[in-house]
Scaffold this motif. Sequence first.
Motif, mmCIF file in Angstrom:
data_model
loop_
_atom_site.group_PDB
_atom_site.id
_atom_site.type_symbol
_atom_site.label_atom_id
_atom_site.label_comp_id
_atom_site.label_asym_id
_atom_site.label_seq_id
_atom_site.Cartn_x
_atom_site.Cartn_y
_atom_site.Cartn_z
ATOM 1 N N VAL A 115 0.839 -1.203 0.000
ATOM 2 C CA VAL A 115 0.000 0.000 0.000
ATOM 3 C C VAL A 115 0.872 1.249 0.000
ATOM 4 C CG1 VAL A 115 -1.718 1.334 1.271
ATOM 5 C CG2 VAL A 115 -1.928 -1.159 1.127
ATOM 6 N N LEU A 116 1.888 1.264 0.869
ATOM 7 C CA LEU A 116 2.791 2.416 0.918
ATOM 8 C C LEU A 116 3.550 2.564 -0.391
ATOM 9 C CD1 LEU A 116 4.304 2.237 4.522
ATOM 10 C CD2 LEU A 116 2.632 3.872 3.634
ATOM 11 N N PHE A 117 4.001 1.451 -0.953
ATOM 12 C CA PHE A 117 4.707 1.494 -2.230
ATOM 13 C C PHE A 117 3.817 2.116 -3.307
ATOM 14 C CE2 PHE A 117 5.451 -0.486 -6.391
ATOM 15 C CZ PHE A 117 6.752 -0.072 -6.623
ATOM 16 N N THR A 118 2.556 1.708 -3.331
ATOM 17 C CA THR A 118 1.621 2.223 -4.319
ATOM 18 C C THR A 118 1.377 3.716 -4.124
ATOM 19 O OG1 THR A 118 0.516 0.074 -4.539
ATOM 20 C CG2 THR A 118 -0.728 2.031 -5.224
ATOM 21 N N VAL A 119 1.193 4.128 -2.882
ATOM 22 C CA VAL A 119 0.916 5.543 -2.593
ATOM 23 C C VAL A 119 2.084 6.425 -3.009
ATOM 24 C CG1 VAL A 119 0.577 7.235 -0.748
ATOM 25 C CG2 VAL A 119 -0.732 5.099 -0.735
ATOM 26 N N TYR A 120 3.300 6.064 -2.591
ATOM 27 C CA TYR A 120 4.458 6.913 -2.886
ATOM 28 C C TYR A 120 4.869 6.833 -4.356
ATOM 29 C CZ TYR A 120 4.938 8.097 1.983
ATOM 30 O OH TYR A 120 4.693 8.600 3.236
ATOM 31 N N THR A 121 4.627 5.698 -4.979
ATOM 32 C CA THR A 121 4.868 5.600 -6.422
ATOM 33 C C THR A 121 3.897 6.491 -7.180
ATOM 34 O OG1 THR A 121 5.725 3.334 -6.297
ATOM 35 C CG2 THR A 121 4.833 4.041 -8.413
ATOM 36 N N ALA A 122 2.637 6.466 -6.770
ATOM 37 C CA ALA A 122 1.622 7.296 -7.425
ATOM 38 C C ALA A 122 1.932 8.779 -7.258
ATOM 39 C CB ALA A 122 0.237 6.971 -6.863
ATOM 40 N N LEU A 123 2.320 9.179 -6.047
ATOM 41 C CA LEU A 123 2.608 10.594 -5.788
ATOM 42 C C LEU A 123 3.835 11.066 -6.578
ATOM 43 C CD1 LEU A 123 1.958 10.772 -1.930
ATOM 44 C CD2 LEU A 123 0.520 11.682 -3.759
ATOM 45 N N GLY A 124 4.907 10.283 -6.530
ATOM 46 C CA GLY A 124 6.115 10.655 -7.268
ATOM 47 C C GLY A 124 5.879 10.672 -8.767
ATOM 48 N N SER A 125 5.148 9.672 -9.261
ATOM 49 C CA SER A 125 4.843 9.610 -10.697
ATOM 50 C C SER A 125 3.945 10.764 -11.106
ATOM 51 C CB SER A 125 4.153 8.275 -11.024
ATOM 52 O OG SER A 125 4.991 7.187 -10.738
ATOM 53 N N LEU A 126 3.032 11.135 -10.223
ATOM 54 C CA LEU A 126 2.113 12.244 -10.509
ATOM 55 C C LEU A 126 2.886 13.544 -10.745
ATOM 56 C CD1 LEU A 126 -0.845 13.190 -10.698
ATOM 57 C CD2 LEU A 126 -0.756 13.633 -8.237
ATOM 58 N N VAL A 127 3.915 13.777 -9.934
ATOM 59 C CA VAL A 127 4.731 14.985 -10.095
ATOM 60 C C VAL A 127 5.465 14.961 -11.437
ATOM 61 C CG1 VAL A 127 6.687 16.286 -9.185
ATOM 62 C CG2 VAL A 127 5.009 15.299 -7.606
ATOM 63 N N TRP A 128 6.169 13.846 -11.702
ATOM 64 C CA TRP A 128 6.950 13.716 -12.939
ATOM 65 C C TRP A 128 6.042 13.822 -14.167
ATOM 66 C CZ3 TRP A 128 11.918 13.404 -14.692
ATOM 67 C CH2 TRP A 128 12.135 12.822 -15.936
ATOM 68 N N ASN A 129 4.962 13.071 -14.150
ATOM 69 C CA ASN A 129 4.046 13.064 -15.297
ATOM 70 C C ASN A 129 3.419 14.437 -15.521
ATOM 71 O OD1 ASN A 129 4.580 10.344 -15.530
ATOM 72 N ND2 ASN A 129 2.705 9.686 -14.515
ATOM 73 N N SER A 130 3.020 15.091 -14.435
ATOM 74 C CA SER A 130 2.351 16.387 -14.557
ATOM 75 C C SER A 130 3.270 17.433 -15.176
ATOM 76 C CB SER A 130 1.867 16.869 -13.179
ATOM 77 O OG SER A 130 0.887 16.007 -12.647
ATOM 78 N N VAL A 131 4.538 17.445 -14.738
ATOM 79 C CA VAL A 131 5.487 18.438 -15.260
ATOM 80 C C VAL A 131 5.666 18.273 -16.763
ATOM 81 C CG1 VAL A 131 7.910 19.149 -15.250
ATOM 82 C CG2 VAL A 131 6.719 18.770 -13.088
ATOM 83 N N LEU A 132 5.918 17.045 -17.223
ATOM 84 C CA LEU A 132 6.183 16.826 -18.645
ATOM 85 C C LEU A 132 4.925 16.960 -19.487
ATOM 86 C CD1 LEU A 132 8.823 13.937 -18.709
ATOM 87 C CD2 LEU A 132 9.141 16.395 -18.539
ATOM 88 N N ILE A 133 3.798 16.490 -18.973
ATOM 89 C CA ILE A 133 2.543 16.612 -19.733
ATOM 90 C C ILE A 133 2.126 18.079 -19.845
ATOM 91 C CG2 ILE A 133 0.066 16.142 -19.645
ATOM 92 C CD1 ILE A 133 0.756 13.364 -18.567
ATOM 93 N N CYS A 134 2.222 18.825 -18.755
ATOM 94 C CA CYS A 134 1.860 20.252 -18.794
ATOM 95 C C CYS A 134 2.794 21.031 -19.717
ATOM 96 C CB CYS A 134 1.897 20.848 -17.390
ATOM 97 S SG CYS A 134 0.529 20.313 -16.338
#
Length: 216
Positions: free
Chosen positions: A152-171
């Motif tokens: 669960v923790l792995f999923t949460v922190y992976t999602a949060l970190g990926s969200l930052v990376w993905n958002s920057v490049l997509i935006c």
Amino acid sequence: MTLLLSAAQSSAEIGGITGWAVDTVEALGGIGVALMIALENVFPPLPSEIILPLAGFTASLGTTYSLAGAIIWATFGSLLGAWILYGLGRWFGRERTRAIFQRLPLVKISDVDATEAWFHKHNQSTVFFGRMLPIFRSLISLPAGVIKMNMVLFTVYTALGSLVWNSVLICAGYLLGEKWNVVNQYVDILVKIVVIAVILALAVWVIIRIRARRRG
């Protein structure tokens, strides 16, 4: 020829893996974005610095998915790829990993113990920040699986970190429009910095270990 493909060709020479990524995103929309990012996590040579800005540019056209949709699809793809590598690390296991490292020259089992202890202590921040670093963003899932980090923790922190990376490049791709491919140039610089840092750190470690062995 569609507007998406025309814009891609005006930004860069389409072919190989990049051309395949463009074709997949164009054909499958959000599902294509998720699929490409999932594969990029498992097979790092797939270029997220191409896929994500392209997804942002596609979102700016308003014909396939929204900006939020692009980010959600990409983050879902990141999770899928991370879960696969986490599962492989967990399946491979701690004992097999230790057995391999024991056979490597200059590596002591105490190094493995220290690394394992450090990862146990800092696994949450490591997974979170590791998702924003080229090269490590994929590989970080393997040790998390090996030490059996809480899923669960792995999923949460992976999602949060990926969200930052993905958002920057997509935006960035969304704002740059038909010049979305410019993002690739800046990410390439970051990749080179990371590679050089890793090589230097490894060289220093090898030198220190060789000197210690000679003194011993």
